[in-house]
Design an enzyme around this catalytic site. Structure first.
Site, PDB file in Angstrom:
ATOM      1  CB  THR A   1     -51.124 -16.591  20.024  1.00  0.00           C
ATOM      2  OG1 THR A   1     -50.097 -15.781  20.769  1.00  0.00           O
ATOM      3  CG2 THR A   1     -52.511 -15.815  19.846  1.00  0.00           C
ATOM      4  CG  ASP A   2     -47.271 -18.200  23.976  1.00  0.00           C
ATOM      5  OD1 ASP A   2     -46.921 -17.413  23.285  1.00  0.00           O
ATOM      6  OD2 ASP A   2     -46.695 -17.894  25.320  1.00  0.00           O
TER       7      ASP A   2
ATOM      8  CB  SER B   1     -51.905 -20.933  25.359  1.00  0.00           C
ATOM      9  OG  SER B   1     -50.811 -20.326  24.668  1.00  0.00           O
TER      10      SER B   1
ATOM     11  CB  THR C   1     -52.612 -12.141  24.749  1.00  0.00           C
ATOM     12  OG1 THR C   1     -51.299 -12.727  25.172  1.00  0.00           O
ATOM     13  CG2 THR C   1     -52.505 -10.695  24.583  1.00  0.00           C
TER      14      THR C   1
END
Length: 325
Positions: A84-85, A52, A11
């Site tokens: 961030t996943d 990610s 992101t």
């Protein structure tokens, strides 16, 4: 102080709607107010640009190798920007193999750069400050977002969209960045790292499944698992419980592969001998399941796969979970 910044996408690198491609590491850092004023020289590198969710164990170990070479050449710290996943999992994998005193800091963003209130620039600034801070040395992999500093072992993504999504429910953050100053509030003891030069063929074969236990779960979907996977992590109810009907199936699997018991709750430890009913933690341990301790299911899966890929046997796996859990 030299800090190497490795950009992986996510992101934080999303361009404005209608624009093609991803922001480069140089473009990400150029948008960070105050970064040039720091007494830190940044070596910015673009390694890959993927969400990610598409990262692999092998790719993260490649990043560790690049970071290690940079530290050997004189860098005092490392920053990785990514989505961030999977950040809580990649950070833990890094922490398991990172042998250097230099801080390895992972960060990202919850809001795209073109959105109102984009958090990427503030997170990058804080991450660079931590990577360059004497107070962060020797603490392994750290996750820095929202001006909070979290240990890779404890951090969780707890909300799908909030900029304050990253938290360490069992411990709280290790520290904070306040007025450009790194303030470490807690100390988290490090464990000896595992070798980072993992054989990739063995890593590919070390497939570990994750089964989240649910109401009225008989485990039918676990049929045939031993033929396709080398290990299993069970995310049980509460303190490590499963339906009684599932216990025998898990015990049978534990005779053929390492099966690690964790909690699906998101914080706290599984118990060892408080409850005795069929499907309780005591019953499952008697059937051969390995105590995952405080490790959440996602981190337990990372650890188990690394152990299998490095050739650990049953005793070594039990010892590692006793140490890390």
């Amino acid at each position: 102080m030299d800090v190497v910044l490795i950009a992986l996408g996510g992101t934080i690198s999303v361009r404005a709607r209608g624009q093609e491609g991803r922001l480069t590491g140089a473009e990400i850092t150029a948008a960070v107010p105050g970064l040039e004023e720091l007494d830190t020289r940044l070596d910015v590198r673009d390694v890959r640009s993927v969400p990610s969710g598409s990262l692999t164990f092998g790719q993260i170990l490649d990043v560790v190798a690049i970071a290690a070479e940079a530290v050997a050449a004189g860098a005092g710290g490392v920053v990785v920007t990514q989505g961030t996943d999977t950040l809580e999992e990649t950070a833990f994998l890094v922490d398991l193999v990172w042998p250097h005193e230099a801080p390895f800091v992972l960060t990202g963003a919850m809001r795209q750069p073109a959105m109102a209130g984009a958090d990427g620039p503030a997170n990058v600034l804080a991450a660079v400050l931590v990577a360059a801070a004497r107070e962060a040395r020797g603490r392994g992999a750290l996750v820095v977002l929202n001006d909070e500093i979290h240990a890779a072992r404890w951090v969780r993504k707890t909300h799908s969209t909030s900029p304050a999504t990253f938290a360490s429910p069992s411990t709280g953050p290790l520290g904070r960045v306040v007025e450009g100053r790194v303030r470490m509030l807690l100390d988290a003891p490090r464990r000896p790292p595992w070798p980072a030069d993992v054989d990739r063929e063995r890593l590919d074969r070390a497939r570990v499944a994750l089964h989240v236990v649910t109401l009225d779960d008989d485990g039918t979907q676990l049929d045939g698992l031993a033929a396709t996977h080398a290990g299993l992590v069970v995310a049980g109810f509460g303190a490590g419980h499963v339906p009684g009907v599932l216990a025998a199936r898990l015990g049978a699997l534990a005779e053929r592969m390492p099966v690690v018991l964790t909690s699906r709750t998101g914080s706290g430890s599984v118990l060892r001998h408080t409850y005795q009913a069929p499907g309780s933690e005591s019953d499952l341990r008697r059937r051969g399941l390995i105590d995952g301790g405080f490790l959440d299911p996602y981190k337990a899966r990372v650890l188990l796969r690394l152990l299998l890929a490095t050739g650990s046997g049953r005793a070594g796996i039990e010892d590692a979970f006793a140490l890390m859990g």
